[in-house]
Design a protein around this motif. Structure first.
Motif, PDB file in Angstrom:
ATOM      1  N   ARG A 115       0.828  -1.205   0.000  1.00 39.87           N
ATOM      2  CA  ARG A 115       0.000   0.000   0.000  1.00 39.87           C
ATOM      3  C   ARG A 115       0.866   1.261   0.000  1.00 39.87           C
ATOM      4  NH1 ARG A 115      -5.123  -2.237   1.156  1.00 39.87           N
ATOM      5  NH2 ARG A 115      -4.453  -4.098   2.244  1.00 39.87           N
ATOM      6  N   GLN A 116       1.912   1.218   0.833  1.00 39.35           N
ATOM      7  CA  GLN A 116       2.818   2.367   0.903  1.00 39.35           C
ATOM      8  C   GLN A 116       3.479   2.622  -0.446  1.00 39.35           C
ATOM      9  OE1 GLN A 116       5.843   1.840   3.859  1.00 39.35           O
ATOM     10  NE2 GLN A 116       4.683   3.039   5.352  1.00 39.35           N
ATOM     11  N   ALA A 117       3.951   1.538  -1.068  1.00 41.03           N
ATOM     12  CA  ALA A 117       4.645   1.664  -2.348  1.00 41.03           C
ATOM     13  C   ALA A 117       3.712   2.257  -3.408  1.00 41.03           C
ATOM     14  CB  ALA A 117       5.163   0.297  -2.799  1.00 41.03           C
ATOM     15  N   VAL A 118       2.455   1.828  -3.388  1.00 42.72           N
ATOM     16  CA  VAL A 118       1.495   2.324  -4.379  1.00 42.72           C
ATOM     17  C   VAL A 118       1.254   3.820  -4.172  1.00 42.72           C
ATOM     18  CG1 VAL A 118      -0.891   2.188  -5.165  1.00 42.72           C
ATOM     19  CG2 VAL A 118       0.371   0.096  -4.687  1.00 42.72           C
ATOM     20  N   THR A 119       1.025   4.198  -2.913  1.00 44.88           N
ATOM     21  CA  THR A 119       0.766   5.611  -2.622  1.00 44.88           C
ATOM     22  C   THR A 119       1.951   6.472  -3.045  1.00 44.88           C
ATOM     23  OG1 THR A 119      -0.456   4.839  -0.714  1.00 44.88           O
ATOM     24  CG2 THR A 119       0.027   7.184  -0.808  1.00 44.88           C
ATOM     25  N   ARG A 120       3.146   5.995  -2.745  1.00 47.84           N
ATOM     26  CA  ARG A 120       4.349   6.756  -3.060  1.00 47.84           C
ATOM     27  C   ARG A 120       4.506   6.897  -4.584  1.00 47.84           C
ATOM     28  NH1 ARG A 120       9.759   6.088  -4.160  1.00 47.84           N
ATOM     29  NH2 ARG A 120       9.201   3.965  -4.764  1.00 47.84           N
ATOM     30  N   ALA A 121       4.339   5.771  -5.296  1.00 48.00           N
ATOM     31  CA  ALA A 121       4.550   5.787  -6.747  1.00 48.00           C
ATOM     32  C   ALA A 121       3.538   6.703  -7.433  1.00 48.00           C
ATOM     33  CB  ALA A 121       4.453   4.370  -7.311  1.00 48.00           C
ATOM     34  N   LEU A 122       2.273   6.628  -7.002  1.00 48.68           N
ATOM     35  CA  LEU A 122       1.259   7.493  -7.617  1.00 48.68           C
ATOM     36  C   LEU A 122       1.548   8.956  -7.309  1.00 48.68           C
ATOM     37  CD1 LEU A 122      -2.045   5.462  -7.164  1.00 48.68           C
ATOM     38  CD2 LEU A 122      -0.793   5.918  -9.259  1.00 48.68           C
ATOM     39  N   GLY A 123       2.067   9.212  -6.107  1.00 49.06           N
ATOM     40  CA  GLY A 123       2.434  10.577  -5.756  1.00 49.06           C
ATOM     41  C   GLY A 123       3.550  11.096  -6.655  1.00 49.06           C
ATOM     42  N   LEU A 124       4.538  10.239  -6.927  1.00 49.51           N
ATOM     43  CA  LEU A 124       5.690  10.646  -7.739  1.00 49.51           C
ATOM     44  C   LEU A 124       5.281  11.074  -9.155  1.00 49.51           C
ATOM     45  CD1 LEU A 124       8.461   8.036  -6.838  1.00 49.51           C
ATOM     46  CD2 LEU A 124       8.543  10.511  -6.493  1.00 49.51           C
ATOM     47  N   VAL A 125       4.260  10.423  -9.700  1.00 46.09           N
ATOM     48  CA  VAL A 125       3.851  10.794 -11.054  1.00 46.09           C
ATOM     49  C   VAL A 125       2.667  11.751 -11.045  1.00 46.09           C
ATOM     50  CG1 VAL A 125       4.692   8.652 -12.079  1.00 46.09           C
ATOM     51  CG2 VAL A 125       2.347   8.780 -11.278  1.00 46.09           C
ATOM     52  N   GLY A 126       2.317  12.254  -9.852  1.00 41.53           N
ATOM     53  CA  GLY A 126       1.245  13.238  -9.757  1.00 41.53           C
ATOM     54  C   GLY A 126      -0.133  12.664 -10.016  1.00 41.53           C
ATOM     55  N   MET A 127      -0.362  11.420  -9.620  1.00 42.70           N
ATOM     56  CA  MET A 127      -1.653  10.786  -9.884  1.00 42.70           C
ATOM     57  C   MET A 127      -2.280  10.247  -8.604  1.00 42.70           C
ATOM     58  SD  MET A 127      -2.218  11.009 -13.165  1.00 42.70           S
ATOM     59  CE  MET A 127      -3.332   9.719 -13.644  1.00 42.70           C
ATOM     60  N   SER A 128      -1.996  10.900  -7.474  1.00 46.66           N
ATOM     61  CA  SER A 128      -2.590  10.434  -6.220  1.00 46.66           C
ATOM     62  C   SER A 128      -4.104  10.500  -6.318  1.00 46.66           C
ATOM     63  CB  SER A 128      -2.132  11.320  -5.062  1.00 46.66           C
ATOM     64  OG  SER A 128      -0.736  11.289  -4.975  1.00 46.66           O
ATOM     65  N   GLY A 129      -4.770   9.536  -5.717  1.00 43.44           N
ATOM     66  CA  GLY A 129      -6.231   9.542  -5.716  1.00 43.44           C
ATOM     67  C   GLY A 129      -6.843   8.820  -6.902  1.00 43.44           C
ATOM     68  N   TYR A 130      -6.031   8.246  -7.776  1.00 42.96           N
ATOM     69  CA  TYR A 130      -6.555   7.521  -8.934  1.00 42.96           C
ATOM     70  C   TYR A 130      -6.660   6.019  -8.673  1.00 42.96           C
ATOM     71  CZ  TYR A 130      -6.555  11.365 -12.258  1.00 42.96           C
ATOM     72  OH  TYR A 130      -6.846  12.514 -12.935  1.00 42.96           O
ATOM     73  N   GLU A 131      -6.403   5.592  -7.423  1.00 44.29           N
ATOM     74  CA  GLU A 131      -6.307   4.160  -7.121  1.00 44.29           C
ATOM     75  C   GLU A 131      -7.483   3.338  -7.637  1.00 44.29           C
ATOM     76  OE1 GLU A 131      -5.537   6.522  -5.054  1.00 44.29           O
ATOM     77  OE2 GLU A 131      -3.764   6.027  -3.862  1.00 44.29           O
ATOM     78  N   LYS A 132      -8.690   3.879  -7.444  1.00 48.39           N
ATOM     79  CA  LYS A 132      -9.865   3.052  -7.746  1.00 48.39           C
ATOM     80  C   LYS A 132     -10.314   3.162  -9.191  1.00 48.39           C
ATOM     81  CE  LYS A 132     -11.977   2.177  -3.370  1.00 48.39           C
ATOM     82  NZ  LYS A 132     -13.076   2.437  -2.456  1.00 48.39           N
ATOM     83  N   ARG A 133      -9.693   4.045  -9.954  1.00 46.21           N
ATOM     84  CA  ARG A 133     -10.125   4.237 -11.341  1.00 46.21           C
ATOM     85  C   ARG A 133      -9.760   3.022 -12.174  1.00 46.21           C
ATOM     86  NH1 ARG A 133     -10.419   9.864 -12.269  1.00 46.21           N
ATOM     87  NH2 ARG A 133     -10.700   9.451 -14.478  1.00 46.21           N
ATOM     88  N   SER A 134     -10.489   2.894 -13.266  1.00 45.35           N
ATOM     89  CA  SER A 134     -10.184   1.775 -14.135  1.00 45.35           C
ATOM     90  C   SER A 134      -9.437   2.320 -15.346  1.00 45.35           C
ATOM     91  CB  SER A 134     -11.497   1.086 -14.475  1.00 45.35           C
ATOM     92  OG  SER A 134     -11.616   0.886 -15.823  1.00 45.35           O
TER      93      SER A 134
END
Lengths: 246, 258
Positions: A115-134
Motif C-alpha cells: 500500500r505504501q509503495a502504491v501511494t508513493r509511486a502514484l504521488g511521484l507521477v502526480g496521480m494520487s487519488g486515482y487508485e480506484k479508477r479503471s
C-alpha cells in the motif's frame, strides 16, 4: 563511477532468423541519464528487453557485476524497471491500484508495504487519488503516468523507458518530461524524439541495424547533423531540398 | 471512444453497493438455484421471487427501467431454445392447427414449461443484473477469487474486462478505415473483407497478448497471480446473505403449504 549494467559482445537473432543485435557493447553508470536512439527497426526494443532478462543471451548482460540468468531473474526485474511503449499493454488490471501493486506484490512485500509503495509511486507521477479508477477511463497521458508508476512502485535502481513521449500532444509530452526530470536515479530512455533527448539526457547512444554506431555526450551528438542524417534521425540532403522548395 | 460499460451504476452508493461482493455473489447464486428448483406449477412462488427482486432494486437505487432493459437481453436466447417445447411435449392438447399436410398441436403442459423456462431465465437474469449494477467489476473478481473460484478463470475474466473495450476500439478503427475506402462491391467481396478483418484482429490480439505478458514478466510475474486481501466480510454482509436465503426458504415453504 559505478557500473550498473554491462553489456558485453551481445548478439541476438529472433527465432525467424532476423539478426536484431550484433556485437553490442555498452556500460551504464549509476546516476546517469542515457538516451538510446535509432531509426525504426534498429534493435532498440530488443536491447531493452535484454536489460532485465526478458530476452537472454548467455550472460552477455550483467547487472551490478552479476550476469543475468535463470537464478537471479526476479532480482534483476525488481532492480531494472521497464516501462513499455504502449500503456494499454502495461496496464492490464481492472483498477489502477491493482496495476501499480502488481510488481510489489510479486516481489513478496507485505500488505502494508505494498500500500505504501502504491501511494508513493502514484504521488511521484502526480496521480494520487486515482487508485480506484479503471484504466480504460483514463486519458492517454494519464495512462502513461500510471504505466510509469507501476514500475516506480518497485523502487527500481534503473528506470528503462521505451518511447515515453510517443503519441502525446506537446502539452502532455512536456508535462511527462517534467515528471521524468524530477525522478532521481539512473534512467535509460529509448526514443527518437530528439527534443526529449536534449531536455533529459547527458549521454546518447545511437543504435542502427543492430550495432552501436555512436556513443557520446548529448551536445556533441545532437550537433552532428551529418551523423544523425546518416542514421535516419535527421532529414538528409534530399529531404532538405524538398523542404526548401516547399 | 465511448462504450456503455458493463458495470454501469456500480459506482453509486446504496446499502446494496456497500455489501461485500462475496455476500452478494452467494446470495445471487442461492437465488438462482432456488428459482431453478421451484416446481413448474408454483406460480405464486415466482410472483414472490419477483417481489423480492423489486425490493432489492428499490434498495439498490438503480433505475428499475435500466435493470428491465438489461434483463430483456436474455429473451431471444430463451425463445430460441424453448420455442419448440410446446409442439413436442405430449399431453393435453391446447390447440391444433392444420398447415398444409401437417397437423401441428400445442400441448397444455408444453406451454406451461415454455412460460416457466422464460420466467426462470428472466428472474435469474434480473438478479444478475442487480449484482452487476451494484458491484464494481473489479470487486466482483476479487469476491470470486476469495470464494476460491479458480485463479486462472478470474484472471481470464479480468483480462476480458480490461481488453474488451480496447478491442472494440480496434474494430471500430478498422471499420472506419474500410468504410472510407469501400464503395460497395459484390456481396462475396464484402464477406471476404470482413473475414480479413477478423483475421487481422486475431493476429493483433495475439501480439498484444505477448506484449502484455512481457509487461507482466517485467514486473516479476511467475505464473502465480497474487492479490491483496482488501475485502472485509462484516456482520451486515452475513446478515444480507442469511436474510436472503431465509426469504427464499420461506417462499418455498409457503409454496409447499399452499
Amino acid at each position: 563511477m559505478e557500473e550498473l549494467i554491462t553489456v558485453k559482445n551481445l548478439s541476438f537473432s529472433y527465432p525467424d532468423g532476423q539478426q536484431a543485435l550484433i556485437d553490442v557493447n555498452l556500460a551504464i553508470y549509476r546516476g546517469e541519464s542515457l538516451a538510446l536512439i535509432g531509426p525504426n527497426g534498429a534493435g532498440k526494443s530488443t536491447l531493452l528487453l535484454h536489460l532485465n532478462g526478458i530476452l537472454r543471451s548467455n550472460g552477455a548482460v550483467s547487472l551490478l557485476g552479476s550476469p543475468i540468468d535463470e537464478s537471479n531473474l526476479k532480482w534483476a526485474r525488481s532492480r531494472v524497471g521497464l516501462v513499455f511503449q504502449n500503456p494499454d499493454d502495461q496496464l492490464f488490471s481492472p483498477t489502477v491500484f491493482d496495476d501499480v501493486a502488481f510488481g510489489p506484490i510479486n516481489m513478496g512485500l507485505s500488505d502494508g508495504q505494498v500500500r505504501q509503495a502504491v501511494t508513493r509511486a502514484l504521488g511521484l507521477v502526480g496521480m494520487s487519488g486515482y487508485e480506484k479508477r479503471s484504466p480504460h477511463h483514463l486519458s492517454f497521458g494519464e495512462k502513461k503516468r500510471i504505466a510509469l508508476a507501476t514500475v516506480l512502485s518497485m523502487s527500481p535502481e534503473i528506470l528503462v523507458i521505451d518511447e515515453p513521449t510517443s503519441n502525446l500532444d506537446p502539452r502532455g509530452k512536456w508535462s511527462f518530461i517534467g515528471v521524468l526530470e524530477r525522478m532521481a536515479g539512473t534512467k535509460i530512455i529509448v526514443t527518437h524524439d530528439l527534443e526529449l533527448v536534449g531536455a533529459l539526457c547527458r549521454r546518447v547512444v545511437i543504435l542502427d541495424q543492430g550495432r552501436v554506431v555512436a556513443d557520446g555526450g548529448t551536445g556533441d551528438i545532437l550537433a552532428d547533423k551529418r551523423l544523425l542524417a546518416a542514421h535516419g534521425l535527421a532529414p538528409d540532403g534530399a529531404d532538405l531540398k524538398l523542404k526548401r522548395r516547399g | 471512444m465511448k462504450h456503455s460499460f458493463l458495470d454501469q451504476y456500480s459506482d453509486r452508493d446504496s446499502p446494496l453497493h456497500r455489501l461485500d461482493p462475496r455476500s452478494k455473489l452467494v446470495a445471487t447464486l442461492a437465488f438462482i438455484i432456488a428459482v431453478v428448483l421451484t416446481p413448474v406449477d408454483s406460480w405464486p412462488a415466482y410472483g414472490m421471487y419477483l417481489v423480492l427482486l423489486a425490493v432489492l432494486i428499490v434498495l439498490s437505487r438503480v433505475p428499475p427501467l435500466y435493470i428491465l432493459r438489461r434483463s430483456l437481453v436474455i429473451v431471444p436466447f430463451v425463445l430460441l431454445v424453448a420455442v419448440l417445447i410446446p409442439f413436442f411435449k405430449g399431453g393435453e392438447v391446447a390447440g391444433s392447427y392444420n398447415i398444409g399436410m401437417w397437423n401441428i398441436s400445442v400441448s397444455q403442459s408444453g406451454l406451461q414449461i415454455f412460460w416457466n423456462i422464460l420466467a426462470r431465465a428472466w428472474l435469474s437474469i434480473i438478479s444478475l443484473s442487480i449484482l452487476a449494477a451494484t458491484t464494481r467489476f473489479a470487486s466482483l473478481l476479487e469476491g470470486l477469487e476469495r470464494l476460491r473460484f479458480p485463479r486462472v478463470l478470474v484472471m481470464l475474466l479480468s483480462f476480458m474486462y480490461r481488453y474488451i473495450f480496447i478491442l472494440t476500439d480496434e474494430v471500430m478503427r478498422m471499420k472506419q478505415a474500410r468504410d472510407s475506402r469501400s464503395f460497395g462491391g459484390k456481396w462475396r467481396w464484402q464477406i471476404k473483407t470482413v473475414g480479413n478483418m477478423v483475421g487481422t484482429l486475431f493476429l493483433r490480439s495475439y501480439e498484444r497478448g505477448e506484449r502484455v505478458y512481457a509487461a507482466m514478466v517485467a514486473r516479476g510475474f511467475d505464473g502465480h497471480s497474487r492479490t491483496l486481501e482488501r475485502l472485509r466480510f462484516g456482520r451486515r454482509d452475513a446478515l444480507f446473505a442469511a436474510g436472503l436465503s431465509l426469504a427464499l426458504v420461506a417462499i418455498n415453504l409457503f409454496n409447499l403449504l399452499y
